[in-house]
Design a protein around this motif. Sequence first.
Motif, PDB file in Angstrom:
ATOM      1  N   ASP A 245       0.788  -1.233   0.000  1.00 30.53           N
ATOM      2  CA  ASP A 245       0.000   0.000   0.000  1.00 30.53           C
ATOM      3  C   ASP A 245       0.820   1.284   0.000  1.00 30.53           C
ATOM      4  OD1 ASP A 245      -2.233  -1.547   0.037  1.00 30.53           O
ATOM      5  OD2 ASP A 245      -2.740  -1.192   2.143  1.00 30.53           O
ATOM      6  N   GLY A 246       2.129   1.202   0.156  1.00 32.27           N
ATOM      7  CA  GLY A 246       2.942   2.408   0.269  1.00 32.27           C
ATOM      8  C   GLY A 246       2.820   3.309  -0.942  1.00 32.27           C
ATOM      9  N   TYR A 247       2.694   4.614  -0.691  1.00 34.79           N
ATOM     10  CA  TYR A 247       2.443   5.545  -1.793  1.00 34.79           C
ATOM     11  C   TYR A 247       3.653   5.742  -2.701  1.00 34.79           C
ATOM     12  CZ  TYR A 247      -2.099   6.720   0.072  1.00 34.79           C
ATOM     13  OH  TYR A 247      -3.404   6.643   0.487  1.00 34.79           O
ATOM     14  N   LEU A 248       4.825   5.273  -2.279  1.00 36.72           N
ATOM     15  CA  LEU A 248       6.011   5.371  -3.126  1.00 36.72           C
ATOM     16  C   LEU A 248       6.436   4.018  -3.684  1.00 36.72           C
ATOM     17  CD1 LEU A 248       8.127   7.929  -1.050  1.00 36.72           C
ATOM     18  CD2 LEU A 248       6.864   8.351  -3.165  1.00 36.72           C
ATOM     19  N   THR A 249       5.598   2.995  -3.500  1.00 38.66           N
ATOM     20  CA  THR A 249       5.903   1.688  -4.089  1.00 38.66           C
ATOM     21  C   THR A 249       5.650   1.726  -5.596  1.00 38.66           C
ATOM     22  OG1 THR A 249       3.666   0.892  -3.640  1.00 38.66           O
ATOM     23  CG2 THR A 249       5.355   0.422  -1.988  1.00 38.66           C
ATOM     24  N   LEU A 250       6.300   0.820  -6.305  1.00 41.65           N
ATOM     25  CA  LEU A 250       6.208   0.801  -7.762  1.00 41.65           C
ATOM     26  C   LEU A 250       4.775   0.658  -8.236  1.00 41.65           C
ATOM     27  CD1 LEU A 250       7.628   0.703 -10.532  1.00 41.65           C
ATOM     28  CD2 LEU A 250       7.809  -1.787 -10.247  1.00 41.65           C
ATOM     29  N   TRP A 251       4.041  -0.260  -7.636  1.00 47.61           N
ATOM     30  CA  TRP A 251       2.673  -0.527  -8.115  1.00 47.61           C
ATOM     31  C   TRP A 251       1.734   0.637  -7.842  1.00 47.61           C
ATOM     32  CZ3 TRP A 251       5.229  -5.130  -6.481  1.00 47.61           C
ATOM     33  CH2 TRP A 251       5.601  -5.136  -5.137  1.00 47.61           C
ATOM     34  N   VAL A 252       1.890   1.321  -6.713  1.00 41.11           N
ATOM     35  CA  VAL A 252       1.019   2.476  -6.432  1.00 41.11           C
ATOM     36  C   VAL A 252       1.380   3.650  -7.334  1.00 41.11           C
ATOM     37  CG1 VAL A 252       0.305   4.159  -4.695  1.00 41.11           C
ATOM     38  CG2 VAL A 252       0.559   1.763  -4.062  1.00 41.11           C
ATOM     39  N   VAL A 253       2.668   3.886  -7.557  1.00 41.97           N
ATOM     40  CA  VAL A 253       3.085   4.961  -8.464  1.00 41.97           C
ATOM     41  C   VAL A 253       2.540   4.714  -9.866  1.00 41.97           C
ATOM     42  CG1 VAL A 253       5.046   6.072  -9.598  1.00 41.97           C
ATOM     43  CG2 VAL A 253       5.148   5.565  -7.154  1.00 41.97           C
ATOM     44  N   LEU A 254       2.655   3.480 -10.358  1.00 40.17           N
ATOM     45  CA  LEU A 254       2.191   3.166 -11.708  1.00 40.17           C
ATOM     46  C   LEU A 254       0.669   3.231 -11.812  1.00 40.17           C
ATOM     47  CD1 LEU A 254       4.539   0.193 -12.738  1.00 40.17           C
ATOM     48  CD2 LEU A 254       4.652   2.585 -13.468  1.00 40.17           C
ATOM     49  N   SER A 255      -0.030   2.714 -10.809  1.00 36.27           N
ATOM     50  CA  SER A 255      -1.500   2.764 -10.860  1.00 36.27           C
ATOM     51  C   SER A 255      -1.990   4.211 -10.800  1.00 36.27           C
ATOM     52  CB  SER A 255      -2.116   1.945  -9.719  1.00 36.27           C
ATOM     53  OG  SER A 255      -1.864   2.546  -8.464  1.00 36.27           O
ATOM     54  N   SER A 256      -1.303   5.039 -10.015  1.00 34.23           N
ATOM     55  CA  SER A 256      -1.681   6.453  -9.904  1.00 34.23           C
ATOM     56  C   SER A 256      -1.420   7.193 -11.209  1.00 34.23           C
ATOM     57  CB  SER A 256      -0.912   7.116  -8.763  1.00 34.23           C
ATOM     58  OG  SER A 256      -1.145   6.458  -7.539  1.00 34.23           O
ATOM     59  N   ALA A 257      -0.255   6.926 -11.812  1.00 32.31           N
ATOM     60  CA  ALA A 257       0.075   7.554 -13.096  1.00 32.31           C
ATOM     61  C   ALA A 257      -0.918   7.125 -14.163  1.00 32.31           C
ATOM     62  CB  ALA A 257       1.496   7.186 -13.508  1.00 32.31           C
ATOM     63  N   GLY A 258      -1.260   5.834 -14.170  1.00 35.43           N
ATOM     64  CA  GLY A 258      -2.220   5.332 -15.157  1.00 35.43           C
ATOM     65  C   GLY A 258      -3.591   5.957 -14.996  1.00 35.43           C
ATOM     66  N   MET A 259      -4.071   6.039 -13.759  1.00 37.14           N
ATOM     67  CA  MET A 259      -5.384   6.643 -13.524  1.00 37.14           C
ATOM     68  C   MET A 259      -5.396   8.117 -13.910  1.00 37.14           C
ATOM     69  SD  MET A 259      -8.496   6.738 -12.638  1.00 37.14           S
ATOM     70  CE  MET A 259      -8.999   5.241 -11.791  1.00 37.14           C
ATOM     71  N   PHE A 260      -4.348   8.847 -13.533  1.00 35.99           N
ATOM     72  CA  PHE A 260      -4.295  10.275 -13.845  1.00 35.99           C
ATOM     73  C   PHE A 260      -4.261  10.499 -15.356  1.00 35.99           C
ATOM     74  CE2 PHE A 260      -1.983  14.434 -14.086  1.00 35.99           C
ATOM     75  CZ  PHE A 260      -2.941  15.194 -13.449  1.00 35.99           C
ATOM     76  N   ALA A 261      -3.425   9.724 -16.074  1.00 35.35           N
ATOM     77  CA  ALA A 261      -3.340   9.859 -17.528  1.00 35.35           C
ATOM     78  C   ALA A 261      -4.665   9.468 -18.180  1.00 35.35           C
ATOM     79  CB  ALA A 261      -2.204   8.984 -18.067  1.00 35.35           C
ATOM     80  N   PHE A 262      -5.315   8.445 -17.657  1.00 33.44           N
ATOM     81  CA  PHE A 262      -6.613   8.007 -18.186  1.00 33.44           C
ATOM     82  C   PHE A 262      -7.669   9.096 -18.025  1.00 33.44           C
ATOM     83  CE2 PHE A 262     -10.743   6.012 -17.035  1.00 33.44           C
ATOM     84  CZ  PHE A 262     -11.084   5.528 -18.292  1.00 33.44           C
ATOM     85  N   LEU A 263      -7.756   9.672 -16.829  1.00 36.36           N
ATOM     86  CA  LEU A 263      -8.753  10.718 -16.585  1.00 36.36           C
ATOM     87  C   LEU A 263      -8.475  11.964 -17.419  1.00 36.36           C
ATOM     88  CD1 LEU A 263      -9.147  10.389 -12.706  1.00 36.36           C
ATOM     89  CD2 LEU A 263     -10.725   9.595 -14.474  1.00 36.36           C
ATOM     90  N   LEU A 264      -7.203  12.297 -17.598  1.00 35.26           N
ATOM     91  CA  LEU A 264      -6.858  13.432 -18.460  1.00 35.26           C
ATOM     92  C   LEU A 264      -7.346  13.201 -19.882  1.00 35.26           C
ATOM     93  CD1 LEU A 264      -3.204  14.372 -17.398  1.00 35.26           C
ATOM     94  CD2 LEU A 264      -5.252  15.762 -17.082  1.00 35.26           C
ATOM     95  N   GLN A 265      -7.173  11.987 -20.368  1.00 34.68           N
ATOM     96  CA  GLN A 265      -7.574  11.672 -21.745  1.00 34.68           C
ATOM     97  C   GLN A 265      -9.080  11.759 -21.931  1.00 34.68           C
ATOM     98  OE1 GLN A 265      -6.110  11.096 -24.635  1.00 34.68           O
ATOM     99  NE2 GLN A 265      -4.061  11.443 -23.844  1.00 34.68           N
ATOM    100  N   ILE A 266      -9.833  11.148 -21.026  1.00 37.12           N
ATOM    101  CA  ILE A 266     -11.279  11.064 -21.257  1.00 37.12           C
ATOM    102  C   ILE A 266     -12.002  12.389 -20.986  1.00 37.12           C
ATOM    103  CG2 ILE A 266     -11.330   8.588 -20.855  1.00 37.12           C
ATOM    104  CD1 ILE A 266     -12.548   9.136 -18.113  1.00 37.12           C
ATOM    105  N   PHE A 267     -11.372  13.276 -20.181  1.00 38.13           N
ATOM    106  CA  PHE A 267     -12.042  14.540 -19.864  1.00 38.13           C
ATOM    107  C   PHE A 267     -11.408  15.756 -20.536  1.00 38.13           C
ATOM    108  CE2 PHE A 267     -13.249  12.037 -16.003  1.00 38.13           C
ATOM    109  CZ  PHE A 267     -14.617  12.017 -16.252  1.00 38.13           C
ATOM    110  N   SER A 268     -10.321  15.569 -21.278  1.00 43.28           N
ATOM    111  CA  SER A 268      -9.620  16.724 -21.852  1.00 43.28           C
ATOM    112  C   SER A 268     -10.468  17.487 -22.864  1.00 43.28           C
ATOM    113  CB  SER A 268      -8.306  16.274 -22.497  1.00 43.28           C
ATOM    114  OG  SER A 268      -8.562  15.343 -23.531  1.00 43.28           O
ATOM    115  N   GLU A 269     -11.313  16.804 -23.611  1.00 39.17           N
ATOM    116  CA  GLU A 269     -12.156  17.465 -24.608  1.00 39.17           C
ATOM    117  C   GLU A 269     -13.612  17.522 -24.175  1.00 39.17           C
ATOM    118  OE1 GLU A 269     -10.803  18.907 -27.154  1.00 39.17           O
ATOM    119  OE2 GLU A 269      -8.805  18.137 -26.658  1.00 39.17           O
ATOM    120  N   TRP A 270     -13.869  17.254 -22.922  1.00 36.44           N
ATOM    121  CA  TRP A 270     -15.235  17.175 -22.406  1.00 36.44           C
ATOM    122  C   TRP A 270     -15.821  18.565 -22.239  1.00 36.44           C
ATOM    123  CZ3 TRP A 270     -16.924  16.956 -16.785  1.00 36.44           C
ATOM    124  CH2 TRP A 270     -18.262  16.528 -16.680  1.00 36.44           C
TER     125      TRP A 270
END
Length: 347
Positions: free
Chosen positions: A245-270
């Motif tokens: 669960d650590g916020y600086l672990t590889l899996w949390v960093v990657l999941s956070s980056a993926g979610m942020f990039a995903f939300l940017l994509q789907i809402f950028s032209e909204w």
Amino acid sequence: MKERRVELDMIRVIACFLVVLLHVASYGMEVKDPTTADWLIREAAVSLARCAAPVFFMLSGVLFLERELSIGQLYRKYIARIVVAWLLWSAFYAAIDVVAYLGSGDDPAGYFLEKLLSGHYHLWFLPSLLVAYMFLPFLQKLVQFCTAPEWKYLALLMLVGVIGKSTLDPFLRANAAWNGFWDNFTIPLACSGILYFVLGYFLYRNRERVSAGKAFLLYFVSALLIIAVNTACAFRSGAHSTVGDGYLTLWVVLSSAGMFAFLLQIFSEWNPGEKLAAGLRNLSAHTFGIYLVHTLFIEQVFRRFGLTQDKFPVLVSMVLFSVLTFALSYVVVWVIKKIPVLGRWIV
């Protein structure tokens, strides 16, 4: 850079709700049997929502790393507000703990001071945000003048020295041969805000390079890794596990980056329309306060009215309590904001 962008308001609201969901789902997990469906479902929800706080940091990176602010403005307008909120809410939750949990032989003043200084568990966000703000003038220079090779070198240092270290921490600390050596490289949680500030800015500036599908896949696979790590460790020990669960672990960093990039994509032209955009701006303006307030309902208010999650099927209870907590927290924050002068400093 504009002060308000509707896609960032939407992302902030989603991140805030995910924070509430995370704390609702995780409440009481430590006493549950990890082999039960209840624990497994909650573990999945917690892991999928683990990206919430990092997304908040990344939004701040987008908004602040190109904003022109003097050090005086930074301290007067932002850092002072964080310090005041931190002190007031730490004192509030410490007082709640004194009333709710103080033992008959305990010293009330000492117990209050201990809880005040250690802070309520969800308030870790404020010191980390405070540190990121304090380093903001230097981070602005970093993103402005760093060359491509220097970016790659910095990314390597972060991957090996911060993310790699944090990922391996729970495993190597359990090994006596490594434990003493490993403690020489302690990484404070307060540094996580700096990493996510820069990561959010980088993802925003390069948002057109990653498709929504690939970003979501990165988020989902990384979240599955969190679930797998925690579940495997829980099954092995027979008790609730948070090693992934650590916020600086590889899996949390990657999941956070993926979610942020995903939300940017789907809402950028909204384009939600004026009324919905205004509603989102209103909700977005209350998210900081909702973050500060919501655990009071989860831990104290509901159970004192006999409203516990065990009264409902696990999926129903997580959704019901998350929506109810979010809505009630919004109302409380809305009322607090009406207090002249003090309201804007508290929430």
